[in-house]
Design a protein around this motif. Structure first.
Motif, short mmCIF file in Angstrom:
data_model
loop_
_atom_site.label_atom_id
_atom_site.label_comp_id
_atom_site.label_asym_id
_atom_site.label_seq_id
_atom_site.Cartn_x
_atom_site.Cartn_y
_atom_site.Cartn_z
N PHE A 53 0.83 -1.21 0.00
CA PHE A 53 0.00 0.00 0.00
C PHE A 53 0.86 1.26 0.00
CE2 PHE A 53 -2.33 -3.35 2.33
CZ PHE A 53 -3.29 -3.59 1.37
N GLY A 111 0.82 3.78 -1.98
CA GLY A 111 0.14 5.04 -2.29
C GLY A 111 -1.00 5.38 -1.35
N MET A 112 -1.14 4.65 -0.26
CA MET A 112 -2.29 4.84 0.62
C MET A 112 -2.06 5.97 1.62
SD MET A 112 -4.24 1.98 2.99
CE MET A 112 -4.96 1.09 1.61
N GLU A 113 -3.12 6.75 1.89
CA GLU A 113 -3.07 7.82 2.86
C GLU A 113 -2.92 7.26 4.28
OE1 GLU A 113 -3.09 11.06 2.27
OE2 GLU A 113 -3.38 10.92 0.09
N ASP A 123 -6.00 5.93 6.13
CA ASP A 123 -6.47 4.64 5.62
C ASP A 123 -5.54 3.51 6.04
OD1 ASP A 123 -8.70 5.79 4.28
OD2 ASP A 123 -7.37 6.45 2.67
N ASP A 182 4.71 3.00 2.31
CA ASP A 182 5.49 4.23 2.33
C ASP A 182 5.24 4.86 3.70
OD1 ASP A 182 6.61 6.74 2.13
OD2 ASP A 182 5.72 7.20 0.18
N SER A 223 -5.55 -1.46 -7.70
CA SER A 223 -5.19 -0.22 -8.36
C SER A 223 -3.69 -0.14 -8.60
CB SER A 223 -5.62 0.98 -7.51
OG SER A 223 -5.02 2.18 -7.95
N LEU A 244 -2.01 2.38 -8.41
CA LEU A 244 -1.49 3.36 -7.47
C LEU A 244 -1.22 2.78 -6.07
CD1 LEU A 244 -3.79 6.41 -8.36
CD2 LEU A 244 -1.44 5.94 -9.17
N ASP A 275 -3.15 2.25 -3.60
CA ASP A 275 -3.70 3.18 -2.63
C ASP A 275 -4.96 2.67 -1.93
OD1 ASP A 275 -5.31 3.25 -4.85
OD2 ASP A 275 -5.40 5.44 -4.99
N ARG A 276 -5.32 1.40 -2.16
CA ARG A 276 -6.51 0.86 -1.49
C ARG A 276 -6.41 -0.67 -1.42
NH1 ARG A 276 -10.22 -0.22 -5.95
NH2 ARG A 276 -9.44 0.76 -7.86
#
Length: 276
Positions: free
Chosen positions: A34, A36-38, A41, A55, A270, A272, A274-275
């Motif tokens: 993950f 790209g994950m915020e 989240d 990251d 994804s 990215l 990110d999820r």
């Protein structure tokens, strides 16, 4: 007697918890990536993971500790061979870039032979990641060696691996097949000593950036990757895979192949990452 009763109680509790995890379907997933994950989240992931790649730039030691409650090992993303315009240190190293990165317009390949870049990677970035409490590093863009195959580049990448080992940080190399293959051919014992595992993206599905969707990988590329990964597996290296955007049928087929090959797979929804 109390001692044995206590031990028996612990055993019963362990069996009960195991049964609950099996029934509820909450058995930890093997692998999750993950990058790209915020942060918000990440701290609310719905699953537990055996191996989690993140990251951790905007995470602190407390966040990592929280994530460790549900994940056995956490590997922190570290970009070795490229520089992104979003990096806080971009201005310090932009003059070391030498070539645009295909399909990622905000990223460029960087000269890994530069001593200032090497020192920054080891003593600032990697050290800060270790201080946060991660278990190892997920090293991206060793493919820089594909774009600059001078002996100095190869030697610089090997030296970085030695530095990370000195820091007691196991590494997963993402991609980098040209470098990894040469390293295993020239010094297999050292390669196995310095590399914990290799991750390969898009073995079965390629990503069409123009169309913005996954497509079937070419037979030639799939055969290349499978031969390469088989060689790694035969030498004792762990193999991790990321496949992007598989539909339910593709996901079933890919999962079955990876299970047969004993490869650890993450099916990413994804590109990215990110999820979940």
């Amino acid at each position: 007697m109390k001692k044995w009763l206590g031990l028996f109680g612990i055993i019963l509790l362990g069996v009960a918890l195991f049964f609950c995890f099996q029934v509820s379907g909450k058995k930890p997933s093997d692998y999750g990536v993950f990058i790209g994950m915020e942060k918000k989240d990440l701290l609310q992931l719905s699953k537990s993971y055996q191996t989690l790649v993140l990251d951790v730039t905007y995470l602190d030691k407390t966040d990592i500790k929280q994530l460790h409650f549900r994940s056995r090992q956490i590997f922190a993303y570290l970009n070795i061979g490229a520089l992104e315009t979003s990096n806080s240190f971009y201005q310090d190293f932009k003059d070391l870039t030498f070539k645009p990165y295909d399909n990622w317009p905000d990223e460029s390949w960087i000269h890994v032979t530069d001593s200032a870049w090497q020192d920054f990677l080891v003593h600032q970035l990697a050290q800060s990641l270790k201080d946060k409490g991660v278990d190892g590093l997920f090293l991206d863009n060793f493919d820089v060696y594909d774009h600059d195959q001078r002996p100095e580049v190869y030697a610089s990448l090997v030296q970085l691996l030695k530095e990370f080992q000195t820091m007691n940080l196991p590494v997963i190399i993402n991609g980098g097949s040209t470098f990894v293959s040469q390293f295993l051919a020239e010094d297999p014992q050292l390669a196995r000593q310095l590399i914990y595992a290799v991750n390969q993206e898009s073995v079965f599905l390629a990503y069409d950036f123009d169309a913005g969707k996954p497509v079937q990988q070419t037979a030639e590329a799939e055969d290349f990757y499978l031969d390469y990964l088989n060689n790694l597996s035969q030498t004792g290296l762990q193999v991790f895979l990321i496949e992007y955007g598989a539909d339910s049928h593709q996901a079933h087929q890919i999962s079955k192949q990876c299970q047969d090959l004993n490869y650890t797979l993450y099916l990413a929804p994804s590109i990215l990452l990110d999820r979940e």
